[in-house]
Design an enzyme around this catalytic site. Structure first.
Site, PDB file in Angstrom:
ATOM      1  N   LYS A   1       0.884  -1.177   0.000  1.00 58.81           N
ATOM      2  CA  LYS A   1       0.000   0.000   0.000  1.00 58.81           C
ATOM      3  C   LYS A   1       0.917   1.221   0.000  1.00 58.81           C
ATOM      4  CE  LYS A   1      -1.939   3.061   1.912  1.00 58.81           C
ATOM      5  NZ  LYS A   1      -1.743   4.478   1.497  1.00 58.81           N
TER       6      LYS A   1
ATOM      7  N   GLY B   1       6.535   4.915   8.310  1.00 58.62           N
ATOM      8  CA  GLY B   1       5.737   6.133   8.274  1.00 58.62           C
ATOM      9  C   GLY B   1       5.823   6.859   9.601  1.00 58.62           C
ATOM     10  N   SER B   2       4.776   7.591   9.903  1.00 59.08           N
ATOM     11  CA  SER B   2       4.812   8.464  11.081  1.00 59.08           C
ATOM     12  C   SER B   2       4.579   7.673  12.369  1.00 59.08           C
ATOM     13  CB  SER B   2       3.729   9.527  10.932  1.00 59.08           C
ATOM     14  OG  SER B   2       2.464   8.900  10.898  1.00 59.08           O
TER      15      SER B   2
ATOM     16  N   GLY C   1       2.062   4.570  13.175  1.00 58.07           N
ATOM     17  CA  GLY C   1       2.774   3.393  13.688  1.00 58.07           C
ATOM     18  C   GLY C   1       2.151   2.894  14.989  1.00 58.07           C
TER      19      GLY C   1
ATOM     20  N   GLU D   1       9.072   1.235  11.125  1.00 58.38           N
ATOM     21  CA  GLU D   1      10.174   2.179  10.873  1.00 58.38           C
ATOM     22  C   GLU D   1       9.553   3.561  10.932  1.00 58.38           C
ATOM     23  OE1 GLU D   1      13.191   1.329  10.645  1.00 58.38           O
ATOM     24  OE2 GLU D   1      13.257  -0.729   9.906  1.00 58.38           O
TER      25      GLU D   1
ATOM     26  N   CYS E   1      13.756  10.618   7.137  1.00 60.82           N
ATOM     27  CA  CYS E   1      13.618  10.162   8.527  1.00 60.82           C
ATOM     28  C   CYS E   1      14.934  10.295   9.268  1.00 60.82           C
ATOM     29  CB  CYS E   1      13.141   8.713   8.545  1.00 60.82           C
ATOM     30  SG  CYS E   1      14.169   7.630   7.563  1.00 60.82           S
TER      31      CYS E   1
ATOM     32  N   GLU F   1       9.471  16.061  15.228  1.00 61.58           N
ATOM     33  CA  GLU F   1       9.939  15.874  13.858  1.00 61.58           C
ATOM     34  C   GLU F   1       9.193  16.850  12.948  1.00 61.58           C
ATOM     35  OE1 GLU F   1       8.740  12.306  11.705  1.00 61.58           O
ATOM     36  OE2 GLU F   1      10.784  12.104  10.940  1.00 61.58           O
TER      37      GLU F   1
HETATM   38  P1  NAD Z   1       2.188   8.483   7.353  1.00 58.33           P
HETATM   39  O1  NAD Z   1       2.275   7.732   8.646  1.00 58.33           O
HETATM   40  O2  NAD Z   1       1.235   9.590   7.245  1.00 58.33           O
HETATM   41  O3  NAD Z   1       1.842   7.466   6.169  1.00 58.33           O
HETATM   42  C1  NAD Z   1       2.611   6.318   5.922  1.00 58.33           C
HETATM   43  C2  NAD Z   1       1.747   5.290   5.230  1.00 58.33           C
HETATM   44  O4  NAD Z   1       0.736   4.856   6.154  1.00 58.33           O
HETATM   45  C3  NAD Z   1       1.007   5.820   4.008  1.00 58.33           C
HETATM   46  O5  NAD Z   1       0.959   4.815   3.016  1.00 58.33           O
HETATM   47  C4  NAD Z   1      -0.383   6.099   4.557  1.00 58.33           C
HETATM   48  O6  NAD Z   1      -1.390   6.075   3.580  1.00 58.33           O
HETATM   49  C5  NAD Z   1      -0.536   4.958   5.529  1.00 58.33           C
HETATM   50  N1  NAD Z   1      -1.553   5.168   6.584  1.00 58.33           N
HETATM   51  C6  NAD Z   1      -2.047   6.341   7.045  1.00 58.33           C
HETATM   52  N2  NAD Z   1      -2.990   6.095   7.991  1.00 58.33           N
HETATM   53  C7  NAD Z   1      -3.073   4.762   8.134  1.00 58.33           C
HETATM   54  C8  NAD Z   1      -3.826   3.895   8.973  1.00 58.33           C
HETATM   55  N3  NAD Z   1      -4.713   4.365   9.851  1.00 58.33           N
HETATM   56  N4  NAD Z   1      -3.635   2.547   8.875  1.00 58.33           N
HETATM   57  C9  NAD Z   1      -2.723   2.057   8.000  1.00 58.33           C
HETATM   58  N5  NAD Z   1      -1.993   2.824   7.168  1.00 58.33           N
HETATM   59  C10 NAD Z   1      -2.148   4.161   7.238  1.00 58.33           C
HETATM   60  O7  NAD Z   1       3.679   8.948   7.026  1.00 58.33           O
HETATM   61  P2  NAD Z   1       4.179   9.814   5.773  1.00 58.33           P
HETATM   62  O8  NAD Z   1       3.777  11.227   6.003  1.00 58.33           O
HETATM   63  O9  NAD Z   1       3.818   9.143   4.506  1.00 58.33           O
HETATM   64  O10 NAD Z   1       5.766   9.669   5.922  1.00 58.33           O
HETATM   65  C11 NAD Z   1       6.535  10.476   6.731  1.00 58.33           C
HETATM   66  C12 NAD Z   1       6.914   9.742   8.023  1.00 58.33           C
HETATM   67  O11 NAD Z   1       7.577   8.523   7.703  1.00 58.33           O
HETATM   68  C13 NAD Z   1       7.898  10.542   8.846  1.00 58.33           C
HETATM   69  O12 NAD Z   1       7.551  10.447  10.207  1.00 58.33           O
HETATM   70  C14 NAD Z   1       9.220   9.850   8.569  1.00 58.33           C
HETATM   71  O13 NAD Z   1      10.199  10.022   9.550  1.00 58.33           O
HETATM   72  C15 NAD Z   1       8.783   8.418   8.466  1.00 58.33           C
HETATM   73  N6  NAD Z   1       9.786   7.634   7.744  1.00 58.33           N
HETATM   74  C16 NAD Z   1      10.548   6.737   8.451  1.00 58.33           C
HETATM   75  C17 NAD Z   1      11.555   6.019   7.800  1.00 58.33           C
HETATM   76  C18 NAD Z   1      12.421   5.033   8.553  1.00 58.33           C
HETATM   77  O14 NAD Z   1      13.111   4.267   7.905  1.00 58.33           O
HETATM   78  N7  NAD Z   1      12.421   5.029   9.867  1.00 58.33           N
HETATM   79  C19 NAD Z   1      11.764   6.207   6.429  1.00 58.33           C
HETATM   80  C20 NAD Z   1      10.971   7.142   5.745  1.00 58.33           C
HETATM   81  C21 NAD Z   1       9.985   7.838   6.414  1.00 58.33           C
END
Ligand code: NAD
Length: 492
Positions: A191, A244-245, A249, A266, A300, A396
């Site tokens: 996804k 993701g965030s 998470g 992550e 990140c 962040e």
């Molecule tokens: P986000 O959490 O908003 O979205 C990430 C993914 O989760 C997207 O595909 C989104 O559609 C999905 N999502 C959103 N709500 C959901 C839910 N309720 N259930 C399941 N999936 C859902 O994050 P973002 O804005 O896309 O990315 C930025 C974040 O990702 C930052 O916090 C960044 O630090 C982190 N990040 C971490 C790493 C790492 O390796 N640690 C790498 C890249 C980005």
């Protein structure tokens, strides 16, 4: 600033649909969402928005491939050959994939062509080498009563992986999840993020061209709260691999708790760069600046807490101001641009809000701080001087906003670096090897870069502690995370 633009390379977009069992399909009820180019604010295309029933179909396809084959009957050597071919195809397709990343999320085209995409190809190449080397251990056991025994373990593929990816490095992060999973013999449903789905669809087309059977990797673009939530809670998957965030998470972790399903999280970071008075500043400054401004700070691993020994703090601030002043902010396709756009209006507003909070809380704004006056979501690289208790040093921002904080002793530097709810990575700059290693040992993070900053290498694990997540991807840890170890006791 004038809006100079460059002629864009021209590539066909991949079908903006779901991809299930190798077929492009519309979402249930023909639901879609719009994808915009953040550098121009123009519509790129409408993308199918998967609904829970679509996620059911995608998981069922991945499950069939896992249980009945042909993927479940494909040897490790053959999986390795397919992954090697995939690596070649990805590398050869760098401009197309980079084009999609640039038009969907404003990343510099040449940074993707020379950075993310070759790095993603290397991830596939690395894991191709693992595919026929996934072995267990053997042990000669003491006799149990009259019976002699020996034992061994086997590592078996975990099953169907639900991969949920963010928008900031869509191809590379999909590679981190898919390459080890496929090497291990798993199947997957991906996804991608709403802001960057097209490059993942293209990536999966390339996997198919490399010989991956239909249904082994399925793609369900869609809204996080609908498609993401349906995948994360689906009873048919064996593991959720989420990047993701921390906010999302946390939700995924609590949902997974009900099912005992495996998860890898992550999450975000608020990483420190520790710059000691014996650092070679000339060599270090480009890394320190890159750790703040590369990809507009949407990384990140960004090192936005710049902790500097008091004796050199002015020099480091000057170095960052100079780097910010040299930034060429503009069209992601212009070869001279060094910073592209922020991914969307919401993220831009969020960055500007944090800059206001920094000012309001009394941090000294040294440079930057404003949106760039041109179409698209562009923001200036920004440098504050402040302290570690400011909101801009604790949360962040995911934008090009550095906070320079001074320290007097090594102990204080380590205390400040660890005074955060995150724990993804840290950077240590010093000419003293003993200091570098002593400080490294004390940092509560998953990865340390000494005298540099960069991208994780596929041969070494990547992941965070605390608020930065759970588990590791890449390297041997990546294979272990996608396999289950079974112990067998044999009576002789
Ligand atoms: P986000 O959490 O908003 O979205 C990430 C993914 O989760 C997207 O595909 C989104 O559609 C999905 N999502 C959103 N709500 C959901 C839910 N309720 N259930 C399941 N999936 C859902 O994050 P973002 O804005 O896309 O990315 C930025 C974040 O990702 C930052 O916090 C960044 O630090 C982190 N990040 C971490 C790493 C790492 O390796 N640690 C790498 C890249 C980005």
């Amino acid at each position: 600033m004038t809006a100079v633009s460059s002629p864009r390379p021209s590539f066909d977009l991949p079908e903006p649909t779901l991809r299930i069992d190798g077929e492009h399909t519309a979402a249930q009820g023909n639901q879609t969402y719009d994808s915009f180019d953040p550098a121009t604010e123009e519509l790129v295309t409408s993308v199918a928005a998967a609904q829970p029933a679509d996620v059911d179909a995608a998981v069922a396809a991945a499950r069939r491939q896992f249980e009945d084959g042909p993927w479940s009957r494909t040897s490790g050597a053959e999986r390795g050959r397919i992954l090697t071919r995939a690596a070649d195809f990805i590398a050869a397709d760098a401009e197309n994939l980079a084009f999609l990343e640039a038009i969907e999320m404003g990343k510099l085209f040449h940074d993707s062509v020379n950075g993310d995409i070759p790095a993603a190809a290397e991830v596939f190449r690395h894991f191709a080498g693992w595919a026929d080397k996934i072995t267990g251990t053997t042990a000669l056991l003491p006799a149990f009563g009259p019976q002699r025994r020996f034992g061994y373990t086997i590592r078996q593929p975990l099953g169907v992986i639900g991969a949920i990816t963010p928008w900031n490095n869509p191809v590379l992060i999909a590679a981190w999840k898919l390459a080890p999973a496929l090497a291990a013999g798993c199947t997957a449903v991906v996804k991608p993020a709403e802001d960057a789905s097209l490059s993942t669809l293209r990536l999966v087309e390339l996997l198919s061209q490399a010989g991956l059977p239909d249904g082994v990797v399925n793609v369900v673009p869609g809204l996080g709260t609908v498609a993401g939530a349906a995948l994360a809670t689906h009873p048919g998957i064996d593991k959720v691999s989420f990047t993701g965030s921390p906010r999302v998470g946390k939700q995924i972790q609590s949902l997974a708790g009900d099912t005992f399903r495996k998860i890898t999280l992550e999450l975000g970071g608020k990483s420190a760069q520790l710059i000691f008075d014996d650092a070679d500043l000339e060599a270090a400054m480009p890394w320190i600046a890159m750790g703040n401004f590369y990809h507009q700070g949407q990384v990140c691993a960004a090192g936005t807490r710049v902790l500097v020994h008091t004796s050199i703090v002015d020099k480091v601030v000057d170095g960052l101001v100079e780097a910010a002043g040299k930034a060429q902010i503009g069209d992601p396709f212009l070869p001279t641009s060094t910073m592209g756009s922020i991914v969307n209006q919401r993220q831009l507003d969020r960055i500007l809000r944090y800059i206001d909070i920094g000012r309001d809380e009394g941090a000294e704004l040294v440079t930057g701080g404003s949106r760039v006056a041109r179409p698209g979501y562009f923001v200036e690289p920004t440098v504050f001087r402040g302290t570690n208790d400011l909101t801009i040093a604790r949360e962040e921002i995911f934008g090009p906003v550095a906070t320079v904080i001074s320290f007097d002793t090594v102990e204080e530097a380590v205390r400040l670096a660890n005074d955060t709810r995150y724990g993804l990575n840290a950077m240590v700059y010093t000419s003293d090897l003993s200091r570098a290693l002593t400080v490294t040992e004390k940092l509560r993070v998953g990865t340390v870069w000494v005298n540099g900053w960069g991208v994780p290498d596929p041969s070494l694990p990547w992941g965070g502690r605390g608020g930065s997540g759970i588990g590791r991807e890449l390297g041997r840890s990546g294979i272990e995370a996608d396999t289950e170890e079974k112990t067998v006791h044999v009576g002789l």
